[in-house]
Each structure stands twice: as structure tokens, then as C-alpha cells.
Scaffold this motif. Structure first.
Motif, mmCIF file in Angstrom:
data_model
loop_
_atom_site.group_PDB
_atom_site.id
_atom_site.type_symbol
_atom_site.label_atom_id
_atom_site.label_comp_id
_atom_site.label_asym_id
_atom_site.label_seq_id
_atom_site.Cartn_x
_atom_site.Cartn_y
_atom_site.Cartn_z
ATOM 1 N N CYS A 82 35.183 41.856 47.742
ATOM 2 C CA CYS A 82 36.088 40.883 47.764
ATOM 3 C C CYS A 82 37.473 41.206 47.513
ATOM 4 O O CYS A 82 37.715 41.749 46.621
ATOM 5 C CB CYS A 82 35.792 39.611 46.464
ATOM 6 N N GLU A 84 40.015 39.563 46.671
ATOM 7 C CA GLU A 84 40.952 38.876 45.569
ATOM 8 C C GLU A 84 40.630 39.604 44.227
ATOM 9 O O GLU A 84 41.362 39.857 43.430
ATOM 10 C CB GLU A 84 40.685 37.435 45.460
ATOM 11 N N CYS A 85 39.137 39.596 43.875
ATOM 12 C CA CYS A 85 38.832 40.020 42.509
ATOM 13 C C CYS A 85 38.279 41.375 42.529
ATOM 14 O O CYS A 85 37.840 41.899 41.514
ATOM 15 C CB CYS A 85 37.768 39.122 41.881
ATOM 16 N N CYS A 116 32.647 34.936 48.189
ATOM 17 C CA CYS A 116 32.594 35.202 46.591
ATOM 18 C C CYS A 116 32.851 33.759 45.876
ATOM 19 O O CYS A 116 33.691 33.038 46.148
ATOM 20 C CB CYS A 116 33.943 35.966 46.484
ATOM 21 N N CYS A 119 35.970 33.317 43.501
ATOM 22 C CA CYS A 119 37.380 33.213 44.101
ATOM 23 C C CYS A 119 37.079 31.852 45.338
ATOM 24 O O CYS A 119 38.164 31.611 45.719
ATOM 25 C CB CYS A 119 37.678 34.288 44.979
HETATM 26 ZN ZN LIG Z 1 36.341 37.408 44.458
#
Ligand SMILES: [Zn+2]
Length: 457
Positions: A82, A84-85, A116, A119
Motif C-alpha cells: 500500500c 499510503e501505509c 487496503c 486506507c
Molecule cells: Zn494502506
């Protein structure tokens, strides 16, 4: 080692065989269709068009196979991180399928999907890898469409496109593509690189010591615009003519001119000045002799001088001569008197004898207030431009005295596409179109398109 290569070769041969099989099958189908569709009376043109259309089905079938193979690695992907995370995601059980359209017709793409939960974000890394456009029409179609819609109105572009490719892109869709593409264009990006500019100058100079004349011509062109309606129901605002400011930089060679760059935009003076200043940083000043060319507009000289302080200022001869023609018509009714006035005045101006022309204008007894006013205006025009009028000495230095018989670039870039009956542009869209046209003219469209593919999400 040998064994490894053989294995790869075998694999390659397998793929090729698959493409061939798909191709053969499509060709069988094509031949069957041709037999049905081509009647006995069909002439050459008709036959060619039918074969072209049926042939597209063959390339479509092969394209589908090639795409499957090319993206195989991404299609087999099981895991994705992912963005983002940073969590490792496992692919969703179902593959996602989508139909996209290319120059080879509609192609189905099937690829894994990652999601995800924390997110709330989905990923299709295949699309990124293969640079699939979010729109159904893929970049090959969009690129080809841009060539057309930057030259002719959207509706006409749509017609020509379908006629030539057999693929329909509505005028509305073309407008949307232009708008998205325009986002990737900015004042500076449409200009050529410094290296490119130096290359053009180098080629023109061709190893000689002689320094070529580089002309920086600035001009304004009036374009039809309309204010943006704030809501759909609201009536369209009244049309308004706005000034597109522009400049063109070119080299004067013995028998031709060599285009270097063009820039045009419905812009305020400041924005024009900034673009011109940036353009000046691309020019190797020591390798050229600079001529600044413009009409009487003050804004233009301010910025030309600021960006090119060493440039020789030249008032466009044709613009100057227009003023003299206008005055001749005001002063004289007889054609031969008009001609004499024009000839003698322009001859003096050619030798830079502005003072003498001003003196004769001052001696004229105006018969009406209007004429008196026009004389005053012409005197002021000549006085404020006097240092830009010495055409004879410009000629000695091989400087041009005007943009010549060639239509001014500003008008060429602007009017051809923008001034069409019934076309009133929202300023924002008009400017996007102008920049796209500049990019084509400056041969920078490919860079712009690469950026567009990056930001088009
Ligand atoms: Zn994520």
C-alpha cells in the motif's frame, strides 16, 4: 548456460506460435467476411475500404494477445505494498476486467486488484505499469486526436478522425481530452529547450563566423471569449474580445527564416513579460545579433527591452506604413495625391528622416477637428517610435524591417484555430488550446504529452 538460452527460446517460440494461431484464425474470419462483403461491382476504392475495415479485426485480435503477454508479469502479481501505509496487500480473489479502446479497436484488460482496508484505497498496479489511461480512449487515440483538434474545430476533428481511423471520438470527448491535456501545458513547458535552441542556431550558422540575426517579434491578436456561466441554467454570458499576447522568435537566414519558438496566451502584461524573460534565458546571446520587432504598443516595448536589453528596436514597417496610408486617405481624395503622399513619406521614413516627416505633418492645415486629432496622434506615434524607424541603417545591418509577407505568427497561431464563426472561448479553454498549438509549433508536444500521461489520473 546453453540450456538456459534454449529454454528462453522455447518459451519465445511458444508465444510466437500463440500469436500466429490467433492471427490465422482472424485471417480466416477476414477472408470469409471479404467474400460476403465484396460484391462483383465493387470498385477499387470500395474494395480498399472494406479490406481496411476487416483487416482491423486481425490487428485487434493480435493486439489482444500481445497485450496479454506483455503485461503477464503484473497480471500474475500476488502482493502489493500500500502506497499510503506500507502494508503488504494480497490480491482480491476476483480479477478486474475493463474494456479499453485503442487504434486497434477495443481491447479487454484483465488484471489483479488490491485493496487496503485501513486506507480505503484500491490499486491496480498493472494499469500503472502499462500506462493505461483512466479514460476509455487510450493514449494512442488521444495523441492522434490532439493532432487534429488542435488544427480544426472539435466537430470537424471528430468527423475526420472517424473517417480516417474508423474509430468514433465525439466532439465532446475531444474537448474533454483537450482540457485535460491543457493541464499539462504551462507557460514555460511549451517552449523548446536551451539545447534545442542552440542546435537550431548552430545549424544556421554552419561554422561561419558571421552571426545570424535573431528576431524577437511581439504582437497582440484579438480573440473571441465569453465569461464562464456559474451554473448550467444560467444564460451564457455575452461574448467579449480579449487580447492574446504573443511573441515569436526566429532566425533570418539568407533565403528563409528558421522558426525557433512561439508563445501565445490571453494574458496580462506581467505574464507576457515573464514568459518573454524566460525565453530570453534560452538564447545564446553572444552567438546572434538581436532585432526586436513590434508595432506601436507600449507594453510590448517595455518587456522586449527588459528581456533583451542589447536588442535593436525596429518598428514593424507594415504597421508603420498602415498609419501613413490611413493618413493619406484622410488628407486627400484624389488617388494620385494619396499615392504621392504615401511614397514620399515612406521614402523619408526609410532613411530615418522622422523629423522631416513630423515637420511636414505640422505644416498641414487640417480641415476638420477629426483630421487635426489624427495628425496629432500620428506625430506622437512617429516621435515615440523615431529610434525604431531608421529602416535604411537596419538594412545595412541585415536587420529585417518587418515580418514581411509571412503572416504574423501571432495571427497564425491564434486566428486559424480560434477565430471561427460562432466560436466563443472560455478564457481558460482558449488558453489551453493556444498552449497546445504552441507546443505543436515548437515541437515540444511530445514532452507535454509525457507529462500529461503522468498527471492524468
Ligand atoms: Zn494502506
Amino acid at each position: 548456460m546453453v540450456a538456459v538460452i534454449n529454454l528462453r527460446e522455447i518459451q519465445q517460440a511458444k508465444i510466437e506460435e500463440k500469436w500466429k494461431q490467433v492471427g490465422y484464425k482472424a485471417v480466416d474470419e477476414m477472408v470469409k467476411n471479404l467474400k460476403e462483403k465484396i460484391g462483383e461491382k465493387e470498385d477499387f476504392q470500395a474494395i480498399s475500404e472494406i479490406v481496411k475495415k476487416e483487416g482491423q479485426k486481425v490487428s485487434k485480435a493480435i493486439m489482444q494477445e500481445v497485450i496479454n503477454e506483455q503485461g503477464a508479469k503484473e497480471r500474475a502479481r500476488e502482493k502489493y505494498v500500500c502506497q499510503e501505509c506500507g502494508k503488504m496487500l494480497t490480491k482480491q480473489p476476483q480479477m478486474r476486467s475493463r474494456i479499453v479502446e485503442s487504434l486497434n479497436g477495443e481491447i479487454e484488460i484483465e488484471r489483479p486488484y488490491f485493496y487496503c482496508k485501513s486506507c480505503q484505497k484500491g490499486y491496480q498496479p498493472y494499469d500503472e505499469e502499462m500506462k493505461i489511461a483512466p479514460q476509455k480512449k487510450q493514449y494512442d487515440l488521444q495523441r492522434a486526436a490532439a493532432e487534429l483538434f488542435s488544427e480544426v474545430p472539435y466537430k470537424r476533428a471528430s468527423q475526420i478522425f472517424e473517417r480516417l481511423t474508423g474509430i468514433k471520438i465525439t466532439d465532446h470527448c475531444m474537448q474533454e481530452i483537450a482540457s485535460e491535456m491543457g493541464q499539462a501545458a504551462d507557460n514555460i513547458r511549451v517552449l523548446p529547450s536551451q539545447t534545442k535552441v542552440e542546435e537550431i542556431i548552430e545549424q544556421a550558422t554552419n561554422g561561419r563566423v558571421w552571426k545570424p540575426v535573431l528576431v524577437v517579434a511581439a504582437d497582440g491578436a484579438h480573440l473571441p471569449t465569453r465569461p464562464q456561466a456559474s451554473s448550467r441554467s444560467e444564460k451564457r454570458g455575452k461574448g467579449e474580445w480579449k487580447e492574446a499576447k504573443g511573441f515569436r522568435i526566429y532566425l533570418v537566414c539568407q533565403d528563409r527564416i528558421e522558426q525557433i519558438m512561439s508563445w501565445h496566451k490571453i494574458a496580462n502584461e506581467e505574464e507576457f513579460g515573464q514568459a518573454l524573460s524566460f525565453a530570453s534565458t534560452l538564447i545564446p546571446m553572444e552567438k546572434v545579433r538581436i532585432a526586436l520587432l513590434g508595432d506601436g504598443a507600449k507594453w510590448l516595448w517595455t518587456h522586449l527591452k527588459r528581456a533583451f536589453p542589447t536588442g535593436t528596436e525596429i518598428l514593424d514597417y507594415y504597421h508603420c506604413s498602415e498609419h501613413i496610408h490611413k493618413m493619406a486617405k484622410l488628407l486627400f481624395t484624389e488617388q494620385n495625391e494619396q499615392a504621392f503622399f504615401i511614397e514620399s513619406t515612406m521614402a523619408k521614413l526609410n532613411f530615418g528622416e522622422v523629423e522631416s516627416v513630423v515637420a511636414s505633418l505640422q505644416r498641414i492645415k487640417a480641415s476638420t477637428l477629426e483630421i487635426e486629432d489624427e495628425i496629432r496622434k500620428l506625430i506622437s506615434y512617429l516621435k515615440s517610435n523615431s529610434h525604431r524607424i531608421d529602416y535604411q541603417s537596419f538594412k545595412h545591418s541585415q536587420f529585417p524591417r518587418g515580418s514581411g509577407a509571412i503572416e504574423s505568427a501571432n495571427k497564425f497561431i491564434c486566428h486559424v484555430r480560434m477565430k471561427r464563426s460562432g466560436a466563443w472561448w472560455y478564457q481558460i479553454n482558449g488558453n489551453k488550446m493556444l498552449l497546445l498549438r504552441c507546443a505543436f509549433s515548437n515541437d515540444t508536444f511530445d514532452q507535454l504529452f509525457t507529462r500529461y500521461k503522468l498527471i492524468n489520473k
